[in-house]
Enzyme design. Structure first.
Site, PDB file in Angstrom:
ATOM      1  N   ASP A  65       1.168 -11.425 -20.962  1.00  0.00           N
ATOM      2  CA  ASP A  65       1.255 -10.064 -20.435  1.00  0.00           C
ATOM      3  C   ASP A  65       2.616  -9.428 -20.732  1.00  0.00           C
ATOM      4  O   ASP A  65       3.537 -10.084 -21.216  1.00  0.00           O
ATOM      5  CB  ASP A  65       1.013 -10.078 -18.909  1.00  0.00           C
TER       6      ASP A  65
ATOM      7  N   ASN B 178      -0.571 -13.478  -4.608  1.00  0.00           N
ATOM      8  CA  ASN B 178      -1.894 -12.913  -4.231  1.00  0.00           C
ATOM      9  C   ASN B 178      -3.023 -13.492  -5.080  1.00  0.00           C
ATOM     10  O   ASN B 178      -4.135 -12.977  -5.078  1.00  0.00           O
ATOM     11  CB  ASN B 178      -1.877 -11.379  -4.366  1.00  0.00           C
TER      12      ASN B 178
ATOM     13  N   HIS C  73      -3.099 -13.751  -8.406  1.00  0.00           N
ATOM     14  CA  HIS C  73      -3.283 -13.214  -9.769  1.00  0.00           C
ATOM     15  C   HIS C  73      -2.882 -14.256 -10.810  1.00  0.00           C
ATOM     16  O   HIS C  73      -2.049 -15.117 -10.558  1.00  0.00           O
ATOM     17  CB  HIS C  73      -2.539 -11.900  -9.967  1.00  0.00           C
TER      18      HIS C  73
ATOM     19  N   GLU D 183      -4.896  -8.781 -11.326  1.00  0.00           N
ATOM     20  CA  GLU D 183      -4.703  -8.631  -9.884  1.00  0.00           C
ATOM     21  C   GLU D 183      -6.014  -8.769  -9.118  1.00  0.00           C
ATOM     22  O   GLU D 183      -7.098  -8.676  -9.719  1.00  0.00           O
ATOM     23  CB  GLU D 183      -4.110  -7.247  -9.596  1.00  0.00           C
TER      24      GLU D 183
HETATM   25  C1  GLP Z   1       4.122 -12.334 -12.792  1.00  0.00           C
HETATM   26  C2  GLP Z   1       3.518 -12.814 -14.094  1.00  0.00           C
HETATM   27  C3  GLP Z   1       2.606 -13.988 -13.867  1.00  0.00           C
HETATM   28  C4  GLP Z   1       3.335 -15.033 -13.036  1.00  0.00           C
HETATM   29  C5  GLP Z   1       3.661 -14.435 -11.694  1.00  0.00           C
HETATM   30  C6  GLP Z   1       4.358 -15.466 -10.791  1.00  0.00           C
HETATM   31  O1  GLP Z   1       3.207 -11.551 -12.124  1.00  0.00           O
HETATM   32  N1  GLP Z   1       2.774 -11.759 -14.750  1.00  0.00           N
HETATM   33  O2  GLP Z   1       2.231 -14.527 -15.134  1.00  0.00           O
HETATM   34  O3  GLP Z   1       2.509 -16.178 -12.879  1.00  0.00           O
HETATM   35  O4  GLP Z   1       4.532 -13.323 -11.892  1.00  0.00           O
HETATM   36  O5  GLP Z   1       5.741 -15.382 -11.025  1.00  0.00           O
HETATM   37  P1  GLP Z   1       6.750 -16.509 -10.490  1.00  0.00           P
HETATM   38  O6  GLP Z   1       6.539 -17.685 -11.417  1.00  0.00           O
HETATM   39  O7  GLP Z   1       8.105 -15.895 -10.639  1.00  0.00           O
HETATM   40  O8  GLP Z   1       6.368 -16.817  -9.082  1.00  0.00           O
END
Ligand code: GLP
Length: 254
Positions: free
Chosen positions: A74, A143, A145, A150
């Site tokens: 992404d 959440n 995702h 989402e």
């Molecule tokens: C973002 C990314 C996801 C990732 C999520 C969790 O939303 N698009 O790919 O898994 O954050 O981030 P973190 O690893 O900092 O908790």
């Protein structure tokens, strides 16, 4: 058997960095067996330790990335590639600038494209041309995702434009000057794009992920928790620390 009746394997580590090293070893094993492997990569704080270990393996053990292909999940819409919080910059700083990946085989959605729908189609076409992804690394949002899919996401969706949930924007605001600076939309591989990977490793660490991990494993499969769609894949492993795994034995999810 319904299409969603697979239970991911679960490995729990005392410390998050141990999980990152284990994931790096699995990637190294794949690359040594298949140097032209296609790797799906994630961003966020979760994979930072994994990427640091891959950089160490490259520098000290000669792990070769030159024939691999890389797809990121992404990217924010409207962030220049040089922006401190862009996923293009994150990947350069944490991995691509420190290994011998070939720039023409590292793909990240272009959130600055003039025609975002066309960019989604282009990205999906690249995935089909160079894919399937041999090993997809995932994190998970608080959440539930995956990527930027989402709650409410189409569980059969391909690469698409998403509106970021308030919770996601707040969670990611730490990488920006303030909440208002966090983009409101992003491009993401869709759930169907992700599930086409041959193998999926999802890493999750910390108390904040315990509910999402519990739901991933046991909630009804629903767009309300997009990660539940991973139960539709027969080769998923969760690499967790004790905190993220701490609700797995609970009678019900938090
Ligand atoms: C973002 C990314 C996801 C990732 C999520 C969790 O939303 N698009 O790919 O898994 O954050 O981030 P973190 O690893 O900092 O908790």
């Amino acid at each position: 058997m319904s299409v969603y009746e697979h239970k991911p394997a679960v490995a729990v580590f005392h410390e998050a960095h141990e999980a990152g090293i284990a994931a790096a070893k699995l990637i190294a094993e794949l690359l040594r067996a298949k140097p032209n492997a296609v790797l799906g990569l994630a961003t966020g704080s979760t994979p930072i330790g994994l990427y640091a270990e891959l950089v160490r393996m490259h520098r000290e053990d000669g792990l070769d990335f030159s024939r691999a292909t890389f797809f990121n999940l992404d990217e924010y819409v409207g962030l220049p590639r040089e922006h401190v919080a862009s996923f293009h910059r994150f990947m350069r700083e944490h991995l691509f600038d420190h290994i011998n990946a070939m720039p023409d085989r590292t793909f990240i959605p272009n959130g600055m494209a003039a025609d975002l729908q066309a960019e989604c189609r282009r990205y999906e076409a690249l995935l089909r041309e160079y894919g399937p992804v041999d090993l997809q690394i995932l994190g998970i949002g608080v959440n539930g995702h995956i990527g930027f899919n989402e709650p409410g996401a189409d569980l059969n969706g391909d690469t698409n434009i998403v509106t970021l949930a308030d919770k996601t924007r707040k969670d990611n605001a730490r990488f920006f000057d303030n909440l208002d600076a966090v983009p409101t939309s992003a491009l993401t591989m869709g759930i169907a794009s992700i599930l086409r990977a041959r193998r999926i490793l999802l890493l999750a660490f910390g108390e904040a992920k315990r509910e999402a991990i519990c739901k991933l494993m046991s909630a009804s499969v629903s767009p309300a928790c997009p990660a539940t769609a991973l139960r539709g894949h027969d080769n998923v492993a969760l690499l967790l620390d004790a905190q993220a795994a701490s609700a797995l034995d609970a009678p019900a999810c938090p």
